[in-house]
Design a protein around this motif. Sequence first.
Motif, mmCIF file in Angstrom:
data_model
loop_
_atom_site.group_PDB
_atom_site.id
_atom_site.type_symbol
_atom_site.label_atom_id
_atom_site.label_comp_id
_atom_site.label_asym_id
_atom_site.label_seq_id
_atom_site.Cartn_x
_atom_site.Cartn_y
_atom_site.Cartn_z
ATOM 1 N N ASN A 192 12.802 23.221 96.468
ATOM 2 C CA ASN A 192 12.166 23.379 97.774
ATOM 3 C C ASN A 192 11.427 24.711 97.853
ATOM 4 O O ASN A 192 12.040 25.773 97.707
ATOM 5 N N PHE A 193 10.121 24.645 98.085
ATOM 6 C CA PHE A 193 9.315 25.839 98.280
ATOM 7 C C PHE A 193 9.141 26.025 99.788
ATOM 8 O O PHE A 193 8.699 25.105 100.488
ATOM 9 N N VAL A 194 9.488 27.211 100.282
ATOM 10 C CA VAL A 194 9.617 27.411 101.719
ATOM 11 C C VAL A 194 8.802 28.614 102.180
ATOM 12 O O VAL A 194 8.906 29.705 101.612
ATOM 13 N N GLU A 195 8.020 28.407 103.229
ATOM 14 C CA GLU A 195 7.285 29.482 103.899
ATOM 15 C C GLU A 195 7.884 29.674 105.285
ATOM 16 O O GLU A 195 8.078 28.699 106.015
ATOM 17 N N VAL A 196 8.191 30.910 105.642
ATOM 18 C CA VAL A 196 8.759 31.210 106.953
ATOM 19 C C VAL A 196 7.635 31.639 107.884
ATOM 20 O O VAL A 196 6.978 32.662 107.652
ATOM 21 N N ALA A 197 7.389 30.850 108.938
ATOM 22 C CA ALA A 197 6.344 31.173 109.904
ATOM 23 C C ALA A 197 6.817 32.274 110.847
ATOM 24 O O ALA A 197 8.009 32.598 110.913
ATOM 25 N N GLY A 198 5.884 32.842 111.600
ATOM 26 C CA GLY A 198 6.195 33.936 112.496
ATOM 27 C C GLY A 198 7.215 33.594 113.557
ATOM 28 O O GLY A 198 7.981 34.453 114.000
ATOM 29 N N ASP A 199 7.257 32.319 113.972
ATOM 30 C CA ASP A 199 8.206 31.912 115.011
ATOM 31 C C ASP A 199 9.540 31.444 114.437
ATOM 32 O O ASP A 199 10.397 30.946 115.161
ATOM 33 N N GLY A 200 9.715 31.611 113.131
ATOM 34 C CA GLY A 200 10.965 31.204 112.493
ATOM 35 C C GLY A 200 10.972 29.783 111.973
ATOM 36 O O GLY A 200 11.925 29.356 111.315
ATOM 37 N N THR A 201 9.899 29.032 112.241
ATOM 38 C CA THR A 201 9.775 27.679 111.695
ATOM 39 C C THR A 201 9.641 27.752 110.177
ATOM 40 O O THR A 201 8.970 28.642 109.640
ATOM 41 N N LEU A 202 10.280 26.824 109.492
ATOM 42 C CA LEU A 202 10.161 26.748 108.043
ATOM 43 C C LEU A 202 9.162 25.662 107.674
ATOM 44 O O LEU A 202 9.249 24.540 108.165
ATOM 45 N N ARG A 203 8.223 25.999 106.823
ATOM 46 C CA ARG A 203 7.326 25.000 106.248
ATOM 47 C C ARG A 203 7.795 24.764 104.829
ATOM 48 O O ARG A 203 7.990 25.714 104.061
ATOM 49 N N ILE A 204 7.960 23.512 104.458
ATOM 50 C CA ILE A 204 8.631 23.199 103.198
ATOM 51 C C ILE A 204 7.910 22.103 102.426
ATOM 52 O O ILE A 204 7.367 21.168 103.011
ATOM 53 N N ARG A 205 7.913 22.253 101.104
ATOM 54 C CA ARG A 205 7.442 21.207 100.205
ATOM 55 C C ARG A 205 8.506 21.045 99.123
ATOM 56 O O ARG A 205 9.055 22.034 98.633
ATOM 57 N N THR A 206 8.796 19.801 98.766
ATOM 58 C CA THR A 206 9.930 19.522 97.873
ATOM 59 C C THR A 206 9.514 18.704 96.659
ATOM 60 O O THR A 206 8.882 17.652 96.788
ATOM 61 N N PHE A 207 9.888 19.201 95.479
ATOM 62 C CA PHE A 207 9.804 18.429 94.243
ATOM 63 C C PHE A 207 11.175 17.802 94.052
ATOM 64 O O PHE A 207 12.182 18.512 93.916
ATOM 65 N N GLU A 208 11.229 16.471 94.043
ATOM 66 C CA GLU A 208 12.516 15.796 94.140
ATOM 67 C C GLU A 208 12.997 15.240 92.805
ATOM 68 O O GLU A 208 12.290 14.487 92.130
#
Length: 272
Positions: A192-208
Amino acid sequence: MELGFTKLQGNGNDFILIDEFEQEAIPEEMKGGFAALYCDRRFGIGADGVLFLQASDKADARMRLFQPDESEAAMCGNGIRCLAKYAYDAGYVKESCTIETGAGVVRVSAGYTDDEFTATITMPAPAFERSAIPATGNGEYKEEIRGFTVYAVNTGVPHAVVFVKEIGTVDIATAGPAIRNHPTFPEGANVNFVEVAGDGTLRIRTFERGVEDETFSCGTGATAAAAVARHLGKAGETVQVETKGGPLVIRFGEAVTMEGPAEMVFEGFIQF
């Protein structure tokens, strides 16, 4: 001879469901091969996995998931929502039910609001441990792999969590397999590659793992990412996770829960 099936999706993570609640439809030794054949998006139905809905002597129903590489996964967050929708619509379970998985019995609270089905799943407690990774001394299990700092956590299945500045710049097709197959993870791992947005939301992309490709969403991966982010102080008790296929909400309390939708795509028959 023909076999009925239902195609469902949860945040774009799609599944073929075979109803074996009353009797076996696919022999045990053929389940893996069946998944490999019909998950193919060009020569089969197309899906990230095949769900088998079965009766259980431990819970209200049992979920088994076979993946395109013929392996069986112990747990799947999006898959269990899809299975819960089918079982609820079929009258096998009620709004509050339990489902047996390879990772244990999971509690589900589900139903419709304005014709939209949503389910809240009590997820397996995140385990920050991996036999091949030494503890850093503060409860973190991490290792440098291919230039990435990789955190290990198990949420029913093994996960690698990698925080990045901009998720859109990551070459997942290259980085995903390199981490997924690294000796750090003896059984492999979803990455899981994760970016943390300014409001604390996580944006995620997953290689499964098992699909061996990026999927639109991974429920156990969203839970793993939220757990690591919370552990590192990057997120709070309620975490909004934006997957490629839509949002999931992860909540931490006495138990860890995941909330998200599930939809039926179509029904059909396979002729043998």
